[in-house]
Design an enzyme around this catalytic site. Structure first.
Site, short mmCIF file in Angstrom:
data_model
loop_
_atom_site.label_atom_id
_atom_site.label_comp_id
_atom_site.label_asym_id
_atom_site.label_seq_id
_atom_site.Cartn_x
_atom_site.Cartn_y
_atom_site.Cartn_z
N LYS A 93 -10.37 0.15 -2.57
CA LYS A 93 -10.25 -0.03 -1.12
C LYS A 93 -10.58 1.27 -0.39
O LYS A 93 -9.77 2.20 -0.39
CB LYS A 93 -8.83 -0.49 -0.75
CG LYS A 93 -8.63 -0.69 0.77
CD LYS A 93 -7.22 -1.20 1.07
CE LYS A 93 -6.97 -1.27 2.57
NZ LYS A 93 -5.62 -1.80 2.88
N LYS A 153 -6.97 3.30 -3.48
CA LYS A 153 -7.41 3.30 -2.09
C LYS A 153 -7.63 4.74 -1.65
O LYS A 153 -6.88 5.64 -2.02
CB LYS A 153 -6.33 2.62 -1.24
CG LYS A 153 -6.55 2.63 0.25
CD LYS A 153 -5.40 1.89 0.95
CE LYS A 153 -5.44 2.05 2.46
NZ LYS A 153 -4.29 1.37 3.13
N ASP A 186 0.86 -1.19 0.00
CA ASP A 186 0.00 0.00 0.00
C ASP A 186 0.90 1.23 0.00
O ASP A 186 1.51 1.56 1.02
CB ASP A 186 -0.90 0.01 1.24
CG ASP A 186 -1.99 -1.06 1.19
OD1 ASP A 186 -1.79 -2.08 0.50
OD2 ASP A 186 -3.02 -0.88 1.85
#
Length: 329
Positions: free
Chosen positions: A265, A229, A166
């Site tokens: 996400k 995300k 991430d």
């Protein structure tokens, strides 16, 4: 009483879908991206009231939500013991007696997300489970460390066994409209990840406008992101429905033009089961059932699982339980 629900195992996007290779930066597409804020807010305001599910259907949706959670601990006081407890919870996210009553087995969370320092402990604790370890990287959460160190951090996490990375983008590139620089940065991050799949954290609460969110989403996907995300969870404003709608529609546009499916996400502030149901209904309406699986959708959450467990116990027993009945390990 039996509740029928699929319980897909945790999966990485590249094991199911052809991985997004990225494309050349298309500035006409990027600059053409707009966001009608008032229309987006009206659309999102209708969701909580219009889309509710009850009884067995709600239990099934909540069980599906568990398979989509990146169970997360990103605290300064993290220890290996805490991470091992979190991994045990990822392996057995709901008490066995509740799962037996619901007629479900083999349920796990989508992944476990930790800082780089805790990757080896998480990898060891999850060995043989099929649950991937995600590592936050690139100077998380601000992304302001020297660029070469951010790239090196990705490599170290991959070497330690993280299968998902991430990364945080440099917000200043978005705020200054430096789309080529953002694209080049993301391409480097993607290359450093190698076979590990990359989630690009946009930190949407710090991008200023929904139009910037739309454009940053497209640039990151063009540069090869496997997921986009919303947030690090450390910003003042994290995941919201309007931001989610903008990002989800950017994913839909990218799929329509390229044929590649990108994951989504939302992270930060999603702590209640009812909120998870709203996000799932939005995703189903905008992208369809294919995205309701762990290879294309994840919740970034630390406390969501506890509330879902309480709702499942209420479904089974008719009574709400105390939080201590659903411990994190």
């Amino acid at each position: 009483m039996q509740t029928k629900v699929d319980s897909p195992t945790a999966q990485l996007p590249q094991t199911v879908e052809a991985r997004n290779p990225g494309m050349e930066l298309d500035m006409d597409w990027v600059m053409g991206a707009q966001a009608n804020t008032s229309a987006i807010e009206r659309r999102c305001a209708t969701l909580p009231g219009r889309r509710s599910v009850k009884k067995d259907y709600q239990a099934a949706w909540l069980l599906r939500a568990i398979t989509l959670i990146d169970l997360t601990t990103l605290s300064g006081d993290d220890t290996e013991a805490r991470v091992r407890r979190l991994c045990a919870k990822a392996r057995q996210p709901v008490r066995a007696d509740l799962l037996d009553r619901l007629g479900v087995s083999g349920l796990t969370t989508g992944a476990v997300c930790v800082y780089h320092e805790m990757v080896p402990a998480a990898v060891a604790a999850l060995q043989g489970s099929g649950i991937p370890v995600a590592a936050v990287s690139t100077g998380f959460p601000a992304g302001l460390s020297p660029f070469h160190l951010r790239v090196a951090e990705i490599g170290e996490s991959v070497k330690a066994g993280a299968e998902e990375i991430d990364i945080v983008i440099s917000r200043r590139h978005v705020l200054e409209g430096n789309w080529q620089t953002l694209y080049d940065e993301m391409r480097e991050f993607r290359a450093a990840c190698g076979e590990a799949h990359v989630k690009a954290i946009l930190a949407t609460g710090e991008l200023g406008t929904l139009r910037n969110v739309a454009r940053a989403s497209l640039v990151c996907m063009m540069a090869g992101a496997d997921f986009i995300k919303t947030s690090t969870g450390k910003e003042t404003v994290n995941a919201t429905l309007p931001v989610s709608l903008v990002m989800i529609r950017a994913i839909r546009d990218y799929h329509d033009r390229t044929g590649y499916r990108i994951g989504y996400k939302p992270a930060g502030g999603i702590s209640k089961a009812k909120d998870a149901l709203v996000y799932l209904s939005l995703l189903k309406e905008e992208l369809g059932d294919r995205w309701l699986r762990p290879d294309l959708f994840r919740f970034g959450a630390s406390s969501l699982l506890g509330d879902i467990e309480r709702q499942l116990e209420h479904h089974v027993s008719g009574a709400y339980s105390a939080g201590w009945r659903h411990a994190a390990g």
